[in-house]
Design a protein around this motif. Structure first.
Motif, short mmCIF file in Angstrom:
data_model
loop_
_atom_site.label_atom_id
_atom_site.label_comp_id
_atom_site.label_asym_id
_atom_site.label_seq_id
_atom_site.Cartn_x
_atom_site.Cartn_y
_atom_site.Cartn_z
N THR A 19 29.83 24.85 -0.23
CA THR A 19 30.02 25.62 -1.45
C THR A 19 29.22 25.01 -2.59
O THR A 19 28.44 25.70 -3.25
N LEU A 20 29.36 23.72 -2.81
CA LEU A 20 28.60 23.04 -3.86
C LEU A 20 27.25 22.53 -3.36
O LEU A 20 26.50 21.90 -4.10
N ALA A 96 20.09 22.82 -11.50
CA ALA A 96 20.52 24.12 -12.02
C ALA A 96 22.01 24.33 -11.82
O ALA A 96 22.71 24.84 -12.71
N LEU A 97 22.53 23.93 -10.66
CA LEU A 97 23.96 24.06 -10.41
C LEU A 97 24.73 23.09 -11.28
O LEU A 97 25.78 23.44 -11.84
N LEU A 208 25.07 30.22 -6.08
CA LEU A 208 26.17 29.85 -6.97
C LEU A 208 25.68 29.54 -8.38
O LEU A 208 26.28 29.98 -9.37
N ALA A 209 24.59 28.80 -8.50
CA ALA A 209 24.06 28.47 -9.83
C ALA A 209 23.70 29.73 -10.60
O ALA A 209 24.04 29.88 -11.78
N SER A 214 24.72 33.65 -14.91
CA SER A 214 24.66 35.03 -15.37
C SER A 214 26.03 35.59 -15.76
O SER A 214 26.11 36.62 -16.43
N ALA A 215 27.10 34.93 -15.34
CA ALA A 215 28.45 35.45 -15.59
C ALA A 215 28.78 35.45 -17.08
O ALA A 215 28.32 34.60 -17.85
#
Length: 220
Positions: A19-20, A96-97, A208-209, A214-215
């Motif tokens: 996930t990460l 970036a993450l 994910l990043a 964008s959220a």
């Protein structure tokens, strides 16, 4: 990618492995190989048969360890220490993450079926360890893994967060089902996410990043 509305989120709950960091790194393959070594030694079976039991325990019990504890009386710490003792060379820090997680408003927690020591090694290697308030690991869960509802209830009780103001990020679809029942916003992460049709998966992303950046987020 459509921007997700996460303006209600105050607590950010993240799974760790695959996930990460991307599953394509095949870091977990190293750990699974160590698990097969352990199973082969414990059962005395040929490697392929031992691996089949390993996979069955994972499917039926949530983790291979839970199956070993139930059927073989294995001491969990020795198993966890052995299987997680692998090279970190396949894991690459993602600036970036890191920046995207650092920008999230509110609390950030790790919720993993891995061990505390494993989480510390991986987060440290990825340069993410300073971004999280705490790690809820398999030891913290008394070795009852996700997707057990009791384990979700325990992490909520331990940290006192409101499920309806929480987003949970996972690479395992089945682990998102209890989170959704509790009212969390669920995000399936990974290259396989787009193919998911489960109604308890609210968002899907292979990046994910990019998803976090964008959220739409709550004003700090």
């Amino acid at each position: 990618m459509t921007a997700a509305d996460l303006t209600h989120v105050e607590t950010w709950l993240f799974d760790l492995d695959n996930t990460l960091y991307p599953a394509e790194s095949e870091y977990m393959a190293l750990i699974e190989g160590r698990m097969t070594d352990f199973m082969e030694r414990e059962t005395g079976l040929p490697r392929e048969e031992a691996r089949a039991i390993q996979k069955r325990y994972y499917t039926e019990h949530g983790t291979t360890l839970a199956g070993l504890m139930a059927h073989h009386g294995i001491a969990p710490k020795a198993f966890l220490d052995e299987v997680h003792d692998v090279s970190m060379d396949r894991l690459t820090p993602d600036p970036a993450l890191r920046d995207a997680i650092d920008a999230l408003p509110g609390r950030r927690l790790i919720f993993t079926n891995g061990s505390l020591g494993h989480a510390a090694r991986v987060l440290g290697h990825l340069g993410l360890d300073h971004l999280f308030e705490d790690v809820f690991a398999i030891e913290t869960a008394d070795y009852l893994p996700k997707p057990a509802m009791a384990t979700f209830e325990k992490v909520i009780a331990r940290h006192g967060f409101a499920p309806r103001a929480t987003a949970f990020f996972e690479d395992s679809e089945k682990n998102l089902a209890p989170a959704a029942l509790l009212g969390m916003t669920t995000v399936l992460v990974g290259a396989h996410a787009a193919a998911s049709t489960a109604d308890f998966v609210h968002h899907r992303t292979h990046d994910l990043a990019g998803f976090l950046t964008s959220a739409r987020l709550k004003e700090a």
